[in-house]
Enzyme design. Structure first.
Site, PDB file in Angstrom:
ATOM      1  CD  GLU A  46      -3.222   0.516   0.331  1.00 39.29           C
ATOM      2  OE1 GLU A  46      -2.655   1.525  -0.086  1.00 39.29           O
ATOM      3  OE2 GLU A  46      -4.436   0.372   0.552  1.00 39.29           O
ATOM      4  CB  SER A 108     -10.384  -2.767  18.028  1.00 38.84           C
ATOM      5  OG  SER A 108     -11.243  -1.589  18.671  1.00 38.84           O
ATOM      6  CE1 TYR A 135     -11.359  10.875  14.318  1.00 40.63           C
ATOM      7  CE2 TYR A 135      -9.396  11.736  15.386  1.00 40.63           C
ATOM      8  CZ  TYR A 135     -10.622  11.909  15.150  1.00 40.63           C
ATOM      9  OH  TYR A 135     -11.253  12.946  15.367  1.00 40.63           O
ATOM     10  CG  ASP A 138      -7.279   3.157   4.716  1.00 39.23           C
ATOM     11  OD1 ASP A 138      -7.039   3.412   3.430  1.00 39.23           O
ATOM     12  OD2 ASP A 138      -7.458   2.079   5.032  1.00 39.23           O
ATOM     13  CG  ASP A 236      -7.659  -0.155  -1.192  1.00 37.22           C
ATOM     14  OD1 ASP A 236      -6.869   0.355  -0.589  1.00 37.22           O
ATOM     15  OD2 ASP A 236      -7.703  -1.317  -0.830  1.00 37.22           O
TER      16      ASP A 236
END
Length: 325
Positions: A46, A108, A135, A138, A236
């Site tokens: 990523e 979580s 938070y 991402d 994504d």
């Protein structure tokens, strides 16, 4: 009834496990070519991000490592070692620091991630958004003032806990832009800074937000869903080019969909082998600076093809954004 004369459905090439929808099958389509193997293992790559010198940074989510690919030699080094933070993106601040978006505990929904800054060699970690803020960060995108927007990757379509937030240039305040989203993932800012694009993975949606001059208020009638994606898993990370076209990686589909500035699909880039179930975990597209060459990362856990970067050409040169301002 004469069963011998009953017409039956027949599988075709496009009805395999990873078909293109009827409308997307008519889009202008190209196939990317292999550019660089990162690992023989299937690493969740990523966060593609190029620095001022044209070198590429990227990471692996589940192992936490940050890699640097020095160009043009394409030598790979690890600048930040294994950890349990589950980072999901890298962006470069105008002062040269790498900003890491961290998901935290993947099991979580409370949120235990944040944003951290490190030097390009991986040293001197600083806390920008702390885990106590709850938070799961991402992705992020800088604006010209030095602040940034980020996505909070939490929730699903039955319980949308995620959102999009803006962090001030001094990093002292966090302002909500949009809430009640189902794991918002990729985020891009238009060239004029008036439009935010957000991919919402667990609702399979592309969101577009028009902002007022303050950069944090949604304009009247300024929110829309220009596109609903089909198939598993969902959209994504994303990026834009200098024509404000948006490039969205499709996770578990081995491809990138391209939209014009109005959110209409205009093309797609397929990864080689996707029709046979290979290299499906396409997560992030990024342009090589000053070119229209798009790099896409993916991995192949089922087919044993390792982790690769692929290359294809987009409609226009990539937009550098404000990390170089």
């Amino acid at each position: 009834m004469d069963e011998k004369n009953t017409i039956s459905l027949q599988y075709s090439r496009n009805s395999a496990a990873f078909p293109l929808s009827a409308d997307e099958n008519q889009l202008q389509t190209v196939t990317a070519e292999p550019w660089l193997e990162i690992s023989k293992e299937a690493l969740q790559l990523e966060g593609l991000c190029f620095d001022r010198e044209g070198n590429l940074y990227l990471l692996e989510v589940f192992g936490g490592r940050v890699f640097k690919v020095s160009l043009p030699e394409k030598t790979i080094e690890t600048v930040f070692g294994e950890n349990t933070m589950n980072p999901a993106a890298i962006k470069i601040h105008k002062d040269g620091r790498l900003f890491l978006c961290v998901l935290g505990d993947l099991n979580s929904s409370i949120g235990s991630g944040g944003v951290y800054a490190i030097q390009p060699d991986g040293s001197n970690m600083e806390e920008i958004i702390a885990p106590r803020e709850k938070y799961a960060v991402d992705d992020m995108v800088f604006d010209r003032k030095g602040g940034f927007y980020f996505t909070d990757f939490r929730g699903h379509h039955f319980d949308p806990l995620g959102g999009v937030y803006y962090v001030s240039p001094d990093f002292n305040s966090v302002t909500p832009i949009a809430k009640n989203l189902a794991s918002p993932n990729g985020i891009s800012l238009s060239k004029d800074e008036r439009s935010l694009w957000i991919t919402e993975t667990n609702a399979n949606r592309l969101n577009r937000i028009e902002l007022l001059d303050d950069g944090v208020t949604i304009a009247p009638y300024g929110s829309s869903v220009p596109y609903y994606f089909s198939g598993y898993d969902g959209p994504d990370s994303c990026c834009i080019d200098t024509d404000d076209n948006l490039y969205v990686a499709m996770y578990e589909q081995g491809r990138v969909l391209v939209f014009n500035k109005n959110g209409c699909p205009i093309g797609q880039i397929l990864l080689p082998g996707r029709e046979n179930g290979h290299m499906l975990r396409s997560t992030h597209p990024a342009f090589i600076p000053e070119t229209n060459e798009l790099i896409i990362c993916s991995n192949d856990p089922v087919g044993g093809g390792g982790s690769w970067l692929f290359r294809a050409k987009g409609f226009a040169k990539g937009h550098l954004g404000y990390q170089f301002a």
